[in-house]
Design a protein around this motif. Structure first.
Motif, short mmCIF file in Angstrom:
data_model
loop_
_atom_site.label_atom_id
_atom_site.label_comp_id
_atom_site.label_asym_id
_atom_site.label_seq_id
_atom_site.Cartn_x
_atom_site.Cartn_y
_atom_site.Cartn_z
N GLU A 258 6.12 43.84 53.96
CA GLU A 258 5.24 43.91 52.79
C GLU A 258 5.81 43.17 51.60
OE1 GLU A 258 4.56 48.06 52.00
OE2 GLU A 258 2.85 48.14 53.38
N LEU A 259 4.91 42.55 50.86
CA LEU A 259 5.25 41.99 49.56
C LEU A 259 4.62 42.91 48.52
CD1 LEU A 259 4.74 38.25 50.39
CD2 LEU A 259 6.77 39.15 49.26
N VAL A 260 5.46 43.56 47.73
CA VAL A 260 5.00 44.57 46.77
C VAL A 260 5.33 44.10 45.36
CG1 VAL A 260 5.14 46.97 46.05
CG2 VAL A 260 5.42 46.38 48.48
N TYR A 261 4.35 44.21 44.47
CA TYR A 261 4.58 43.82 43.08
C TYR A 261 4.01 44.89 42.15
CZ TYR A 261 4.54 41.23 38.70
OH TYR A 261 4.76 40.85 37.40
N LYS A 262 4.82 45.33 41.19
CA LYS A 262 4.39 46.28 40.17
C LYS A 262 3.98 45.51 38.93
CE LYS A 262 5.80 49.93 42.58
NZ LYS A 262 4.90 51.01 43.06
N THR A 263 2.76 45.69 38.50
CA THR A 263 2.25 44.93 37.36
C THR A 263 2.75 45.49 36.04
OG1 THR A 263 0.25 46.27 37.08
CG2 THR A 263 0.15 44.44 38.66
N SER A 264 2.66 44.69 35.02
CA SER A 264 2.95 45.12 33.65
C SER A 264 1.71 44.86 32.80
CB SER A 264 4.16 44.36 33.10
OG SER A 264 3.95 42.96 33.19
N ALA A 265 1.81 45.12 31.51
CA ALA A 265 0.67 44.95 30.62
C ALA A 265 0.51 43.47 30.25
CB ALA A 265 0.85 45.80 29.37
N GLN A 266 -0.20 42.75 31.10
CA GLN A 266 -0.46 41.34 30.86
C GLN A 266 -1.57 40.85 31.78
OE1 GLN A 266 3.53 39.93 32.60
NE2 GLN A 266 2.09 38.35 33.33
N ALA A 267 -1.97 39.61 31.60
CA ALA A 267 -2.99 39.01 32.46
C ALA A 267 -2.32 38.27 33.62
CB ALA A 267 -3.86 38.05 31.65
N TYR A 268 -3.00 38.21 34.76
CA TYR A 268 -2.48 37.53 35.93
C TYR A 268 -3.55 36.62 36.54
CZ TYR A 268 1.31 41.01 35.99
OH TYR A 268 2.39 41.80 35.66
N GLU A 269 -3.12 35.51 37.05
CA GLU A 269 -3.99 34.69 37.89
C GLU A 269 -4.16 35.44 39.22
OE1 GLU A 269 -5.53 31.70 37.20
OE2 GLU A 269 -4.90 32.19 35.15
N PRO A 270 -5.11 35.04 40.06
CA PRO A 270 -5.30 35.75 41.33
C PRO A 270 -4.03 35.79 42.18
CG PRO A 270 -7.18 34.33 40.88
CD PRO A 270 -6.16 34.03 39.83
N PHE A 271 -3.84 36.92 42.86
CA PHE A 271 -2.72 37.09 43.78
C PHE A 271 -3.11 36.57 45.16
CE2 PHE A 271 -2.06 40.19 40.45
CZ PHE A 271 -0.68 40.23 40.27
N PHE A 272 -2.23 35.79 45.78
CA PHE A 272 -2.46 35.30 47.14
C PHE A 272 -1.13 34.88 47.75
CE2 PHE A 272 -2.54 31.56 44.48
CZ PHE A 272 -1.94 30.57 45.23
N LEU A 273 -1.12 34.68 49.06
CA LEU A 273 0.10 34.31 49.76
C LEU A 273 0.11 32.83 50.10
CD1 LEU A 273 0.58 37.23 52.32
CD2 LEU A 273 1.54 37.01 50.01
N GLU A 274 1.29 32.24 50.02
CA GLU A 274 1.51 30.88 50.50
C GLU A 274 2.60 30.95 51.58
OE1 GLU A 274 3.34 26.53 49.17
OE2 GLU A 274 3.19 28.16 47.69
N THR A 275 2.29 30.43 52.76
CA THR A 275 3.24 30.46 53.86
C THR A 275 3.91 29.09 54.00
OG1 THR A 275 1.91 32.10 55.05
CG2 THR A 275 3.56 30.90 56.32
#
Length: 293
Positions: A258-275
């Motif tokens: 798993e790739l796990v990310y905890k967000t913070s108070a900010q804006a994000y571009e879309p999340f996606f995977l690159e292999t």
């Protein structure tokens, strides 16, 4: 008569009606019909807001069901087309092909779900659209949500799109193995592939003319299965507006990593995977997991 419906006698004429209108249904009338595809349209409208339109313990089955009031505890509703303008009880169950629910607290299984307010309810579907969510759990291929507050869990295989997350402790996870409709789909595909392989071996011995068609069917099923199993590689999680706090983004690979990310108070571009050849990268936060060659 070849017409399905309810028979009424008026002026010495027999009429077959396919629409049933009642003010409410209690356990005394536990079922309108045992058949889901019965061409019957059931409309339940309860004017008294203190009473459930569908009472506790009721089992209601019909092709089209439209309920304007609330759904009682331990009730089961099955339909092809289902619309509930009130609220479902947390201990109620709904099954449909297409479902439209105003306030959902119960357990829903359908193909396409459209929910105005999710209040701790559970949804299993292929496609889910929720306007606002106050907790609950969603399992689907594609999920679209307007506003999310707190404690919502979303498990999807292809896409999760949220306009606004105004709270915390929400989980947005890409993992087809946690979407029951997809694990069931793979199970039945595997079973069908094995049946076709048995037929293919028989055709190779006794009827070669059937071989190309059987091989084509097997190939299509394998492609369909691979599309589900590899869905994480093309999946996206999009949160359109800036987050206000801690939420969890998870992408689960087919091997269980798993790739796990905890967000913070900010804006994000879309999340996606690159292999890449030696690693998998979670964008846009550049979280990396190595590939063991």
């Amino acid at each position: 008569s070849k017409v399905k419906g309810y028979v009424t006698l008026t002026d010495k004429k027999l009429l077959v009606e396919n629409k049933v209108r009642v003010a409410g249904i209690s356990r005394l009338h536990t079922s309108i019909s045992k058949q889901e595809e019965n061409n019957l349209e059931v409309y339940v409208s309860q004017a008294d807001t203190n009473k459930d339109s569908v009472g506790a313990g009721v089992e209601l089955t019909s092709e089209t069901i439209h309920i304007t009031g609330h759904i009682g505890a331990n009730s089961i509703i099955e339909a092809v087309n289902l619309q509930i303008d009130g609220a479902t009880h947390k201990d109620s169950s709904q099954f449909a092909k297409i479902a439209k629910i105003n306030r959902h607290k119960g357990a829903l299984r359908c193909q396409d779900a459209n929910i105005t307010l999710l209040e701790g309810g559970i949804v299993h579907a292929s496609t889910v659209h929720v306007e606002s969510a106050l907790g609950g759990v969603i399992y689907a291929q594609d999920v679209t949500i307007g506003t999310v507050k707190n404690n919502l869990k979303v498990y999807a295989s292809h896409s999760i799109t949220v306009k606004t997350v105004s709270g915390e402790d929400n989980i947005f996870k890409i993992n087809y193995k946690e979407v029951p409709i997809l694990t069931s789909k793979i199970y039945f595909i595997d079973k069908e592939i094995q049946d076709l392989k048995d037929s293919l071996e028989d055709a190779k011995r006794h009827n070669l003319s059937k071989v190309p068609l059987l091989e084509e069917k097997i190939s299509k099923l394998v492609t369909e299965k691979d599309k589900v199993k590899n869905s994480t590689k093309s999946a996206t999680i999009t949160i359109q507006r800036a987050l206000l706090g801690l939420n969890t983004i998870i992408f689960t690979l087919d091997n269980g990593d798993e790739l796990v990310y905890k967000t913070s108070a900010q804006a994000y571009e879309p999340f996606f995977l690159e292999t890449r050849e030696d690693q998998i990268i979670l964008h846009p936060v550049n979280k990396i997991i190595p590939i063991n060659l």
